[in-house]
Design an enzyme around this catalytic site. Structure first.
Site, PDB file in Angstrom:
ATOM      1  N   CYS A  20     -67.828 -59.247 -39.041  1.00 40.54           N
ATOM      2  CA  CYS A  20     -67.249 -58.219 -39.922  1.00 40.54           C
ATOM      3  C   CYS A  20     -66.995 -58.807 -41.306  1.00 40.54           C
ATOM      4  O   CYS A  20     -66.951 -58.073 -42.293  1.00 40.54           O
ATOM      5  CB  CYS A  20     -65.958 -57.690 -39.330  1.00 40.54           C
ATOM      6  N   GLU A  33     -59.071 -52.527 -36.535  1.00 38.85           N
ATOM      7  CA  GLU A  33     -59.752 -53.542 -37.357  1.00 38.85           C
ATOM      8  C   GLU A  33     -61.234 -53.190 -37.323  1.00 38.85           C
ATOM      9  O   GLU A  33     -61.899 -53.357 -36.305  1.00 38.85           O
ATOM     10  CB  GLU A  33     -59.477 -54.937 -36.783  1.00 38.85           C
ATOM     11  N   SER A  68     -66.399 -50.726 -34.682  1.00 41.32           N
ATOM     12  CA  SER A  68     -67.041 -50.083 -35.832  1.00 41.32           C
ATOM     13  C   SER A  68     -66.156 -48.973 -36.418  1.00 41.32           C
ATOM     14  O   SER A  68     -65.258 -48.455 -35.742  1.00 41.32           O
ATOM     15  CB  SER A  68     -68.378 -49.486 -35.396  1.00 41.32           C
ATOM     16  N   GLU A  92     -72.747 -50.707 -43.392  1.00 39.12           N
ATOM     17  CA  GLU A  92     -72.680 -51.997 -42.680  1.00 39.12           C
ATOM     18  C   GLU A  92     -73.912 -52.134 -41.775  1.00 39.12           C
ATOM     19  O   GLU A  92     -74.185 -51.261 -40.958  1.00 39.12           O
ATOM     20  CB  GLU A  92     -71.415 -52.068 -41.818  1.00 39.12           C
ATOM     21  N   LYS A 106     -59.990 -54.126 -22.607  1.00 39.79           N
ATOM     22  CA  LYS A 106     -61.413 -53.943 -22.300  1.00 39.79           C
ATOM     23  C   LYS A 106     -62.266 -54.745 -23.274  1.00 39.79           C
ATOM     24  O   LYS A 106     -62.189 -54.532 -24.482  1.00 39.79           O
ATOM     25  CB  LYS A 106     -61.794 -52.461 -22.416  1.00 39.79           C
TER      26      LYS A 106
END
Ligand code: NAD
Length: 483
Positions: A285, A251, A230, A387, A176
């Site tokens: 990232c 990740e 995330s 973040e 996806k």
């Protein structure tokens, strides 16, 4: 290879609408308008795809590696031959400069597929000798049907980064893309059909994380999941996947320190620091969003970074001179802007940028902002801990190695770091103590597909890249033969 207004799922080798027939809007972030529609898929679509993948597994996993290599290579070739169409689709979906889509996103995507297609030709497994008694040999077998879920910031690059090793090692895949950037995954479906990938081997399902995504995570017949996104979603996924005992590779996000010593090559450092701050509008990232500068060069660095940041061209992603295009969505731009307000509340000084930009003409409704630099924040402020994933960096002076290490390691993240110094002993000493999975010395984002890729702490579980990815997508089976 043309994009369509109505994107379709790719299930069992065919392009079909979702079971519900419902669609989601796909927005061009540079214009702020809907330009296509994607299927709003859910559990019913995932069930059909898993059944197709289970059937396909019987053929794909037993196909010789040379045949698998040839089919995957053909897919890579078709992407490369249609680079312009793929790059345009990536830019329209994400608002990123076409120059980046053409030189980074799309080349990396076909290179990912070729890298893993060829790697299976050279892969070998281990043997362990029990002296004078027996020999162990370890088979590496595919897992079956696996899931791959990708984010929107490098859509096709990160999608292929997962799918390619999964397919190369003989698995069948339910994948996806992000609902914010579905078009290149749709074009990939067309490339797979053209390349003759057997039906059901790869199934690409579109939709939201809360519907199609969760259905992949919870499906009992999907044995492993490779996820990039995330930390918040990663934690939800770990919980949702637990009852099915899925193998997980996560990740996740970063808040990466960029540590600059006074003895660095200043010019090289400035070039790379501008990149690590604002490439892809800071929506990476690996962005170096916390910059720590040794005090003797702090003022020089600050002046230079402001000057270079203000010089960046923000605007039409299709203009060749554009450095920064649009942010991915209205909601995301509002989130980034909310951190500007927060930084001020926390006592930070906005040295430049931080405002939305109202463009003229057809870009009037687009999601553009000026890149920002903030100074004067404590290392443990929320702005320095969370973040943000946008064009916003903080700068902080430091005096000693101990101090900067303390700052660098003070967040829950541990994805990457950059260290700038000509003193190689100091660089290695610092690298050894930084809590991050990937560290660059006198560089940023210099990548090699063979190296382990991933983060420590909340930035992830497991490693991608090279042998690590091949291992993730295979199960080790040891066979002991007594003689
Ligand atoms: P996100 O977590 O919101 O979504 C990522 C993908 O997961 C999307 O396809 C989404 O639909 C799906 N998803 C969301 N919640 C889900 C759930 N509960 N179950 C199943 N699927 C779900 O992330 P994003 O906003 O698309 O991407 C940005 C994030 O990705 C940033 O945090 C960034 O640091 C991270 N990222 C990490 C890496 C890395 O290699 N470590 C690379 C790129 C991006």
């Amino acid at each position: 290879m043309t994009p369509d207004k109505y994107i379709k799922n790719y299930i069992n080798g065919a392009l079909i609408p979702s079971d519900s027939g419902e669609y989601l809007e796909n927005i061009n972030p540079a214009l702020g308008t809907v330009y296509s529609y994607l299927p709003d898929s859910g559990p019913a679509d995932i069930n059909i795809a898993v059944e197709a993948a289970e059937r396909a597994f019987l053929i794909w996993s037993k196909m010789g590696i040379d045949k698998r290599f040839r089919i995957l290579s053909r897919i890579a070739d078709i992407i490369e031959q249609n680079s312009d169409a793929f790059a345009q689709a990536e830019t329209i979906d994400t608002g990123k400069p076409i120059s980046m889509a053409k030189t980074v996103d799309i080349p990396r995507s076909h290179q990912n597929i070729r890298f893993f297609a060829t790697s299976i030709l050279h892969h070998s497994s281990e043997t362990h000798n029990v002296e004078n008694e027996a020999i162990n040999y370890t088979l590496r077998q595919p897992l079956g049907v696996v899931g791959c879920i990708a984010p929107w910031n490098l859509p096709l690059d990160l999608f292929t980064w997962k799918i390619a090793p999964a397919l190369a090692t003989g698995n069948c895949v339910i994948a996806k893309p992000s609902e914010l950037s579905p078009m290149t995954a749709y074009l990939l479906s067309k490339a797979c059909i053209e390349a003759g990938l057997p039906e059901g081997v790869l199934n690409i399902i579109h939709g939201t994380g809360s519907s199609a995504g969760k259905a992949i995570v919870a499906h009992p017949k999907i044995t492993a999941l490779s996820f990039t996104g995330s930390i918040k979603s990663g934690k939800e996924i770990a919980q949702l996947a637990a009852p099915t005992l899925k193998k997980l590779s996560l990740e996740l996000g970063g808040k990466n320190p960029n540590i600059i010593f006074a003895d660095c090559d200043f010019d090289q450092m400035m070039i790379q620091t501008l990149r690590s701050s604002y490439s892809n509008n800071g929506q990476l990232c690996l962005s170096g969003s916390r910059i720590f500068i040794e005090r003797p060069i702090y003022d020089k660095f600050k002046d230079e970074l402001i000057k270079r940041t203000q010089f960046l061209k923000i605007g039409d992603p299709f203009a060749p001179i554009t450095d920064l295009g649009a942010l991915i969505s209205k909601a995301h731009m509002e989130k980034v802007l909310s951190y500007i307000a927060l930084a001020e509340m926390e006592g930070g000084r906005i040295l430049c940028g931080g405002e939305p930009i109202k463009m003229k003409g057809e870009l009037e409704g687009g999601y553009f902002m000026r890149p920002a630099i903030v100074e004067g924040l404590k290392h443990d402020s929320r702005t320095n801990q969370e973040e943000i994933f946008g064009p916003l960096v903080t700068i902080t002076p430091f005096d000693t190695e101990e101090e900067v290490l303390f700052y660098a390691n003070s967040t829950e993240h541990g994805l990457s770091a950059s260290i700038w110094t000509k003193d190689i002993s100091k660089a290695n000493r610092i690298a050894n103590q930084i809590e991050a999975g990937m560290i660059w010395i006198n560089a940023w984002n210099l990548q090699d597909r063979r190296t382990p890729y991933g983060g420590l702490k909340s930035s992830g579980i497991g490693r991608g890249g090279g042998v690590e990815a091949l291992r993730f997508f295979t199960e080790a089976k040891n066979i002991c033969v007594k003689y």
